[in-house]
Design an enzyme around this catalytic site. Structure first.
Site, PDB file in Angstrom:
ATOM      1  N   ALA A   1      35.888  17.419  21.013  1.00  0.00           N
ATOM      2  CA  ALA A   1      36.241  16.096  21.539  1.00  0.00           C
ATOM      3  C   ALA A   1      37.628  16.110  22.180  1.00  0.00           C
ATOM      4  O   ALA A   1      37.831  15.572  23.270  1.00  0.00           O
ATOM      5  CB  ALA A   1      36.182  15.053  20.431  1.00  0.00           C
ATOM      6  N   TYR A   2      38.568  16.747  21.510  1.00  0.00           N
ATOM      7  CA  TYR A   2      39.932  16.834  22.029  1.00  0.00           C
ATOM      8  C   TYR A   2      39.963  17.607  23.352  1.00  0.00           C
ATOM      9  O   TYR A   2      40.547  17.155  24.348  1.00  0.00           O
ATOM     10  CB  TYR A   2      40.836  17.511  21.000  1.00  0.00           C
ATOM     11  N   SER A   3      39.324  18.776  23.365  1.00  0.00           N
ATOM     12  CA  SER A   3      39.326  19.607  24.568  1.00  0.00           C
ATOM     13  C   SER A   3      38.635  18.904  25.726  1.00  0.00           C
ATOM     14  O   SER A   3      39.097  18.971  26.877  1.00  0.00           O
ATOM     15  CB  SER A   3      38.628  20.946  24.281  1.00  0.00           C
TER      16      SER A   3
END
Length: 230
Positions: A106-108
């Site tokens: 999700a972050y990437s």
């Protein structure tokens, strides 16, 4: 806040996904800058670390609200001031935007999305005297690690298929000497803005992982990650 003021900095809290907060910040900046802004560094960011199979979709939405939607909201509101000042927009991305580590999907994804917006913005405003840059940091010692690990606790259950992997990823991420002093990144970002460099993208620090991850074939990158976490 008082310490910041002694260095000539005017602090203000802004919840970037909150449109009213962003509007209030814009009014404050407009008054402070006399209607012309030199630079905007979109550094607000957070991380929801979880396996793709188990991550709560509300966490995915929250991830993008802060790391993407919030950044675009602030940028939209301040673009008129940046246009008047011939200013620079800096989008703070991450080395994880190149290759996603496990549990940081999700972050990437949010950082890749932010870079796509930066590319479009740079092309759209090229004739308006506005520059858009992307800084892609490696690992730095900031509070994002504390909040990320705290949120990840709800996914570290005995029944999770990924509990062992999560332990390995955490140990690797926080291994001694891996996290850099964030003041180095602040100095680098200021240097990029003031030097008027033409480069659209900079990586700081240029670690082996940040460089190689973008060059290696996926199969080789995957093999290296699995070996490191073994």
């Amino acid at each position: 806040a008082n310490l910041l003021r002694t260095h000539g900095i005017t602090p203000a809290l802004c919840d970037v996904p909150d449109r009213d907060d962003v509007a209030a910040l814009t009014s404050m900046v407009e008054a402070w800058s006399d209607g012309a802004l030199d630079a905007l560094v979109n550094n607000a960011g957070t991380s929801y670390a979880a396996p793709v199979e188990e991550i709560d979709l509300d966490d995915v939405r929250a991830q993008f609200e802060v790391n993407v939607v919030g950044q675009i909201s602030v940028t939209q509101m301040l673009l008129p001031l940046l246009r008047m000042g011939g200013g620079t927009v800096v989008m703070m991305s991450s080395s994880s935007a190149v290759r996603s580590p496990p549990l940081l999907g999700a972050y990437s994804a949010s950082k890749r999305a932010l870079e796509a917006f930066a590319e479009a913005l740079d092309l759209e405003t090229a004739g308006q005297g506005i520059r858009t840059l992307v800084v892609r940091p490696g690992p730095f010692e900031t509070n994002i690690w504390d909040t990320s690990l705290d949120r990840a606790k709800k996914y570290r259950t005995e029944t999770s298929l990924y509990a062992d992997l999560a332990d390995k990823v955490e140990r690797q991420a926080l291994s001694p000497g891996r996290l850099r002093d964030p003041s180095r990144l602040a100095v680098h970002t200021l240097d990029v803005i003031e030097s008027r460099r033409s480069a659209f993208l900079t990586t700081k620090p240029r670690t082996v992982e940040s460089v190689a991850s973008g060059l290696l074939p996926w199969s080789l990158y995957k093999s290296i990650v699995r070996r490191v976490l073994r």
